[in-house]
Design an enzyme around this catalytic site. Structure first.
Site, mmCIF file in Angstrom:
data_model
loop_
_atom_site.group_PDB
_atom_site.id
_atom_site.type_symbol
_atom_site.label_atom_id
_atom_site.label_comp_id
_atom_site.label_asym_id
_atom_site.label_seq_id
_atom_site.Cartn_x
_atom_site.Cartn_y
_atom_site.Cartn_z
ATOM 1 N N CYS A 55 -65.080 -50.177 -48.769
ATOM 2 C CA CYS A 55 -63.638 -50.958 -48.418
ATOM 3 C C CYS A 55 -62.599 -50.028 -49.090
ATOM 4 O O CYS A 55 -62.733 -49.599 -50.011
ATOM 5 C CB CYS A 55 -63.458 -52.216 -49.242
ATOM 6 S SG CYS A 55 -61.863 -52.851 -49.504
ATOM 7 N N HIS A 66 -70.473 -34.608 -43.056
ATOM 8 C CA HIS A 66 -69.397 -35.472 -42.640
ATOM 9 C C HIS A 66 -69.757 -36.698 -42.978
ATOM 10 O O HIS A 66 -68.941 -37.487 -42.346
ATOM 11 C CB HIS A 66 -68.982 -35.189 -41.248
ATOM 12 C CG HIS A 66 -68.376 -33.560 -40.966
ATOM 13 N ND1 HIS A 66 -68.340 -33.165 -39.751
ATOM 14 C CD2 HIS A 66 -68.049 -32.932 -41.998
ATOM 15 C CE1 HIS A 66 -67.783 -32.003 -39.975
ATOM 16 N NE2 HIS A 66 -67.751 -31.682 -41.368
HETATM 17 P P1 OAD Z 1 -68.594 -30.157 -30.946
HETATM 18 O O1 OAD Z 1 -68.513 -30.807 -29.861
HETATM 19 O O2 OAD Z 1 -67.246 -29.296 -31.414
HETATM 20 O O3 OAD Z 1 -69.691 -28.896 -30.437
HETATM 21 C C1 OAD Z 1 -70.912 -29.401 -29.931
HETATM 22 C C2 OAD Z 1 -71.464 -28.140 -29.331
HETATM 23 O O4 OAD Z 1 -72.859 -28.440 -28.870
HETATM 24 C C3 OAD Z 1 -70.629 -27.727 -28.115
HETATM 25 O O5 OAD Z 1 -70.304 -26.132 -28.209
HETATM 26 C C4 OAD Z 1 -71.546 -27.832 -26.973
HETATM 27 O O6 OAD Z 1 -71.618 -26.792 -25.861
HETATM 28 C C5 OAD Z 1 -73.098 -27.887 -27.599
HETATM 29 N N1 OAD Z 1 -73.952 -28.774 -26.887
HETATM 30 C C6 OAD Z 1 -73.707 -30.074 -26.402
HETATM 31 N N2 OAD Z 1 -74.782 -30.678 -26.126
HETATM 32 C C7 OAD Z 1 -75.623 -29.648 -26.204
HETATM 33 C C8 OAD Z 1 -77.289 -29.597 -25.975
HETATM 34 N N3 OAD Z 1 -77.932 -30.548 -25.284
HETATM 35 N N4 OAD Z 1 -77.935 -28.326 -26.139
HETATM 36 C C9 OAD Z 1 -77.212 -27.385 -26.427
HETATM 37 N N5 OAD Z 1 -75.946 -27.282 -27.013
HETATM 38 C C10 OAD Z 1 -75.221 -28.702 -26.706
HETATM 39 O O7 OAD Z 1 -69.245 -30.833 -31.945
HETATM 40 P P2 OAD Z 1 -69.609 -30.255 -33.694
HETATM 41 O O8 OAD Z 1 -69.603 -28.759 -33.888
HETATM 42 O O9 OAD Z 1 -70.722 -31.180 -34.137
HETATM 43 O O10 OAD Z 1 -66.204 -34.671 -37.208
HETATM 44 O O11 OAD Z 1 -68.101 -30.957 -34.113
HETATM 45 C C11 OAD Z 1 -68.111 -30.547 -35.591
HETATM 46 C C12 OAD Z 1 -67.355 -31.920 -36.081
HETATM 47 O O12 OAD Z 1 -65.994 -32.066 -35.370
HETATM 48 C C13 OAD Z 1 -67.980 -33.176 -35.740
HETATM 49 O O13 OAD Z 1 -68.566 -33.417 -37.119
HETATM 50 C C14 OAD Z 1 -66.852 -34.227 -35.871
HETATM 51 C C15 OAD Z 1 -65.858 -33.409 -35.197
HETATM 52 O O14 OAD Z 1 -64.535 -33.892 -35.512
HETATM 53 C C16 OAD Z 1 -66.745 -36.151 -37.490
HETATM 54 O O15 OAD Z 1 -67.529 -36.640 -37.104
HETATM 55 C C17 OAD Z 1 -65.796 -36.416 -38.956
#
Ligand code: OAD
Length: 410
Positions: free
Chosen positions: A237, A229
């Protein structure tokens, strides 16, 4: 096939393969057994032969088979002729057939540690959960970023990263974006674990969805890392596409103001000066030039800088598509860490892998039923990777990397 369909839709009596009364209701135990036997048959025959055997040879109706596979149709289908359910059945059987089956030899943490020790090409997929211990919130947890956007009145919190909305009104993103910037150098033990895999020569690639670029701080090499991402490392810009190092807009981001492109602003100032000094002269480059000059002055979206993170509605970097198709065939272990696997196309990586490649999921919450990881280690990922490193006998190397990554405030 047509014949079979016609026969079927005329409601021919079906033979139920029980030695008992065919009309009798199954007990729950019988239903479970029947489902297990049928599922095994689906896996050995494949969907086409399975349908021929059970449906077209009149052993079951499509409705019965859907029931056996646990599909409860909505009430609207109550009166639907059985033939109209066949395509639904075909889709669902194909989905079940193609779904990955867990590997029988991986049931415990010790089993996965053995796999880890033997692997030579590990493909790691990461998400926001690997950075939360550094104080960077994730997106979808109850205290994640998407739970804190109430004041912006977005119809869906993901609109924060919607390119159309950003073009219309970048101030919403920039009002919030300071919370996305890493405030400290350093990396988490989970980043350290991935670095350890790299140091041991067994990291095929890390696919990160994170935009914090902490992987670079952890020393993951550029050719080992796909930032699916994008990241804050550079910014461009929207108008002239000019690119600058990301840190040049960090001050604006921290102040919550919309960063402007210096190049476009210079053009704007020059054109304003030249239009006032040449007020009575006709424009030399004709209508087109006139229009763009007016646009530069009037359109709010002109000369707006955007960090090079991929918003919804934007294409993913091309290296993702080409690399993942190559890497899926090289990998001998897939580990997904700290991601909810809710955002395509990264969420599709587990399904891309050949079926015999072991899959491990490490996060706080399960990835859900649509995935079939061999093992899910649920809990804080920093602790999980620590215990994997210990069990694998890599504790010293791991600890040294962890120590180097302790947060130093900038
Ligand atoms: P999410 O917030 O959807 O998922 C993060 C996961 O990590 C959750 O299921 C939490 O339970 C878990 N989690 C949090 N802290 C943790 C820890 N300390 N140990 C273990 N697990 C933990 O985030 P992503 O899957 O990264 O887009 O989301 C995908 C995309 O959605 C992101 O890249 C973002 C967003 O829209 C952009 O930034 C462009």
């Amino acid at each position: 096939m047509l014949e079979a369909l016609e026969k079927h839709s005329q409601g021919h009596r079906r033979r139920v393969p029980d030695d008992t009364d065919p009309e009798a209701e199954d007990t729950p135990a019988q239903s479970t057994l029947k489902a297990t036997v049928l599922r095994q048959d689906l896996m050995s025959l494949g969907p086409d032969l399975f349908i021929k055997k059970y449906l077209y040879d009149d052993l079951y109706s499509a409705r019965e088979l859907l029931g056996v596979f646990g599909i409860n149709l909505p009430d609207a289908f109550d009166e639907a002729p059985d033939a109209s359910l066949i395509s639904v059945l075909e889709i669902l059987l194909n989905r079940d057939y193609n779904k990955r089956q867990k590997l029988a030899h991986i049931k415990t943490i010790d089993d996965i540690v053995k796999v880890l020790q033997q692997s030579k090409q590990i493909l790691v997929v990461t998400g926001a959960g690997i950075s939360t211990s550094l104080g960077i919130p994730d997106f979808r947890s109850s205290d994640g970023i998407y739970s804190t956007l109430g004041k912006y009145n977005l119809s869906d919190p993901q609109e924060l990263f919607d390119i159309w909305l950003f073009r219309q009104d970048p101030s919403i993103f920039y009002d919030f974006a300071k919370r996305l910037l890493p405030e400290a150098r350093g990396y988490s033990p989970t980043h350290a674990f991935i670095r350890l895999l790299q140091d041991r020569g067994i990291l095929l690639r890390q696919y990160t969805q994170n935009i914090d670029d902490i992987e670079s701080a952890a020393g993951i090499l550029a050719d080992k890392l796909i930032q699916c991402h994008g990241s804050f490392k550079t910014a461009s810009c929207l108008t002239c596409k000019g690119s600058v190092p990301g840190h040049t807009i960090f001050r604006d981001i921290r102040n919550g103001t919309v960063p402007k492109c210096t190049l476009c602003n210079e053009t704007r100032i020059k054109s304003q000066t030249s239009s006032s000094s040449k007020a009575h002269k006709p424009l030399k480059r004709g209508r087109e030039w006139e229009t763009s000059e007016t646009e530069i002055e009037d359109t709010p979206g002109i000369g707006i800088m955007k960090p090079d993170i991929t918003f919804f509605g934007e294409q993913l970097a091309t290296d993702f598509k080409t690399q993942v198709l190559e890497d899926r065939l090289k990998a001998d272990l897939l580990i997904c860490i700290g991601t909810s696997l809710r955002v395509a196309p990264v969420a599709g990586i587990p399904a891309l892998m050949p079926r015999d490649v072991p899959q491990l999921f490490i996060s706080r919450e399960s990835a859900g039923k649509e995935y079939a990881f061999d093992l899910e280690l649920l809990g804080a990922c920093d602790e999980t990777v620590q215990s994997l490193a210990e069990k694998a006998g890599w504790e010293t190397g791991f600890q040294a990397i962890v120590d180097r990554g302790r947060i130093r405030n900038v």
